[in-house]
Enzyme design. Structure first.
Site, PDB file in Angstrom:
ATOM      1  N   GLU A 197     -52.839  25.929   1.616  1.00  0.00           N
ATOM      2  CA  GLU A 197     -52.813  24.460   1.616  1.00  0.00           C
ATOM      3  C   GLU A 197     -53.818  23.844   0.650  1.00  0.00           C
ATOM      4  O   GLU A 197     -54.754  23.147   1.068  1.00  0.00           O
ATOM      5  CB  GLU A 197     -53.040  23.925   3.033  1.00  0.00           C
ATOM      6  CG  GLU A 197     -51.993  24.378   4.029  1.00  0.00           C
ATOM      7  CD  GLU A 197     -51.968  23.534   5.298  1.00  0.00           C
ATOM      8  OE1 GLU A 197     -52.901  22.746   5.518  1.00  0.00           O
ATOM      9  OE2 GLU A 197     -50.987  23.653   6.069  1.00  0.00           O
ATOM     10  N   GLU A 388     -46.572  28.653   8.090  1.00  0.00           N
ATOM     11  CA  GLU A 388     -47.054  27.950   9.287  1.00  0.00           C
ATOM     12  C   GLU A 388     -46.018  26.932   9.737  1.00  0.00           C
ATOM     13  O   GLU A 388     -45.426  26.236   8.907  1.00  0.00           O
ATOM     14  CB  GLU A 388     -48.362  27.175   9.029  1.00  0.00           C
ATOM     15  CG  GLU A 388     -49.588  28.029   8.900  1.00  0.00           C
ATOM     16  CD  GLU A 388     -50.850  27.205   8.644  1.00  0.00           C
ATOM     17  OE1 GLU A 388     -50.922  26.047   9.104  1.00  0.00           O
ATOM     18  OE2 GLU A 388     -51.741  27.736   7.964  1.00  0.00           O
TER      19      GLU A 388
HETATM   20  C1  FCB Z   1     -52.852  23.604   8.892  1.00  0.00           C
HETATM   21  C2  FCB Z   1     -53.931  24.646   8.622  1.00  0.00           C
HETATM   22  C3  FCB Z   1     -54.209  25.554   9.782  1.00  0.00           C
HETATM   23  C4  FCB Z   1     -54.166  24.826  11.100  1.00  0.00           C
HETATM   24  C5  FCB Z   1     -52.925  23.971  11.226  1.00  0.00           C
HETATM   25  C6  FCB Z   1     -52.805  23.231  12.527  1.00  0.00           C
HETATM   26  O1  FCB Z   1     -53.039  22.522   8.053  1.00  0.00           O
HETATM   27  O2  FCB Z   1     -53.548  25.452   7.514  1.00  0.00           O
HETATM   28  O3  FCB Z   1     -55.423  26.197   9.537  1.00  0.00           O
HETATM   29  O4  FCB Z   1     -55.316  24.121  11.291  1.00  0.00           O
HETATM   30  O5  FCB Z   1     -52.873  23.062  10.182  1.00  0.00           O
END
Ligand code: FCB
Length: 483
Positions: A197, A388
């Site tokens: 990210e 994610e």
């Molecule tokens: C993302 C992050 C991860 C976690 C989630 C909820 O932005 O990459 O580390 O905190 O959010």
């Protein structure tokens, strides 16, 4: 066959040799029924070093910006720190047992740079490397593919003291670190992510000041974005030089940017902000060019610290692309400048009309489908992994010790259905990692937001208990379809 050889063949069995599966997947995609996934689809879960490891000062680990930031009063909810977190540094075997209980075949974790190079430069710390060595071997023995991320936000404090990401030199330091890791684990780990990210951490750390190191300086933020892109190029080349066979990708957080109203001004603001958030990293890395229409053209090079030849240096022909999706972003035009020249916007993360998670983030599964379709315009035929996706729900154990989290199941079900639809419509996604394997240190929110499939009792030796959603997810992984 010696032990290394055995683990390497274990790596292939654990889904490291993905190419045949991919061809199969592409073939099967068109024939998928709603909620189904292609054969060989990789089911996994994700964590990050600072959020789970703890052991913040053990075995020669150096100080990271997060180790420092959590000590500043008022930065983290309830004054929480990641000093102990889930204690995965000592309990990684328990974590692997959780992955196995959920029938998962891929574990996305991150490597703490400060365990490897305590000050961000120089020789590797053998005791730090040994931890990732143990973790890797234990994963392979369990038939689980390791998917490490080199940088999940924990910059060595010493490098921050030298200017941090706004300092161009940090890209070369990152490449040195990448080379160490490629040489140390490249014989057993095939797939590597460079960054997690880039958008979130550059914006929140250097522009908004809410993440470590807490700087609020839009001009420093812009320089940081360019250094991170240079580090994509240098890190990619360093890993390939360490071992030409490595498959190197990076992880981008993406979100549909929706204008607050239909006015031309709001629509223009949303378009500019979408470029700055969704494309600012992946586009230069793949094409050597920043998207037009965000910074004033005449000032762009100076604002970024762009030097001639950078169009080559930023490039990395990524072997795969990781995408993180949680929610939508609402953007309005504003009378005030955001600090970034030419950008007059106000941005609300995840505040739309939809139902919210416990974190207050909008639940918007259609956005998952939409953003996958639109990112594919940029990433082309490259395999995508969802690195994610998940939701914070803060359910506690009931009287019998069970954790019922039906809303997490509903969130995941809706998003997996959207993902299945995107794959059926041609987006080449080969894997999915739920955030998170377990409740953990949620950055500025401390332990107050629980994203885990596993409940962690932070008051009782980090004891782990599978939630109802974990049992459900185990069935999904076994059936290779939404149940
Ligand atoms: C993302 C992050 C991860 C976690 C989630 C909820 O932005 O990459 O580390 O905190 O959010």
């Amino acid at each position: 066959m010696d032990r290394r050889e055995m683990l390497k063949s274990g790596a292939a069995a654990a889904g490291v040799a993905l190419l045949p599966q991919l061809a199969l997947a592409a073939d099967a995609a068109g024939k998928l029924k709603p909620g189904e996934f292609p054969p060989g689809f990789l089911w996994g879960a994700a964590t990050a070093a600072y959020q789970v490891e703890g052991a913040y000062n053990e075995d020669g680990k150096g100080e990271s910006v997060w180790d420092r930031f959590v000590l500043a009063p008022g930065k983290i909810k309830n004054g929480d720190t990641g000093n102990v977190a889930c204690d995965s540094y000592h309990r990684y075997r328990d974590d692997i047992a959780l992955l196995r209980a959920m029938n998962l075949k891929s574990y996305r974790f991150s490597i703490a740079w400060t365990r490897i190079q305590p000050n961000g430069t120089g020789a590797a710390n053998a005791r730090g490397l040994a931890y990732y060595d143990r973790l890797t071997d234990a994963l392979l023995e369990a038939g689980i593919r390791p998917l490490p991320t080199l940088y999940h936000w924990d910059l060595p404090q010493e490098l921050e003291d030298r200017g941090g990401w706004p300092n161009r030199d940090t890209a070369a330091r990152f490449a040195d670190y990448a080379a160490i890791m490629g040489r140390a684990l490249g014989d057993r780990i095939n797939n590597w992510s460079l960054f997690n990210e880039s958008k979130a951490f550059t914006q929140l750390s250097y522009w908004q000041g809410v993440f470590a190191p807490g700087r609020k300086d839009a001009l420093a933020f812009l320089k940081a974005t360019h250094t991170v892109n240079l580090a994509h190029g240098s890190g990619y080349r360093a890993l390939k030089a360490a071992n030409a066979k490595l498959q190197v990708g990076s992880v981008y957080d993406v979100s549909p940017h929706i204008p607050a109203t239909d006015s031309p001004a709001d629509r223009a603001a949303a378009e500019a902000m979408a470029k700055l958030s969704n494309l600012w990293f992946v586009a230069p890395v793949l094409t050597g060019r920043y998207p037009d229409g965000v910074l004033p053209a005449q000032q762009q090079a100076a604002l970024l610290g762009w030097q001639s030849g950078d169009e080559q240096l930023v490039r990395a022909d990524l072997d795969f692309v990781g995408l993180n999706y949680y929610s939508m972003t609402r953007v309005a035009a504003s009378a005030q400048n955001s600090g970034v020249p030419g950008l007059n916007v106000t941005v609300d993360w995840a505040v739309g009309p939809d139902e919210k998670t416990d974190f207050g983030w909008d639940i918007y599964p259609q956005g998952f489908y939409d953003i996958l379709k639109s990112m594919q315009q940029v990433t082309g035929k490259r395999p995508i992994e969802i690195t994610e996706n998940g939701a914070a729900y803060n359910n506690k154990p009931d009287a019998t010790g069970q954790i019922h989290d039906p809303k997490r199941i509903a969130y995941l079900r809706a998003h997996l259905n959207a993902l299945s639809r995107a794959i059926a419509d041609g987006v080449p996604v080969r894997g999915y990692h739920c955030w998170s394997l377990m409740d953990n240190f949620e950055w500025a929110q401390g332990y107050s937001q629980r994203f885990g499939l596993t409940y962690v009792d932070f008051d009782n030796h980090q004891q782990r208990t599978l939630k109802e959603s974990a049992y459900w997810y185990a069935k999904v992984a076994a059936a290779n379809r939404v149940v």
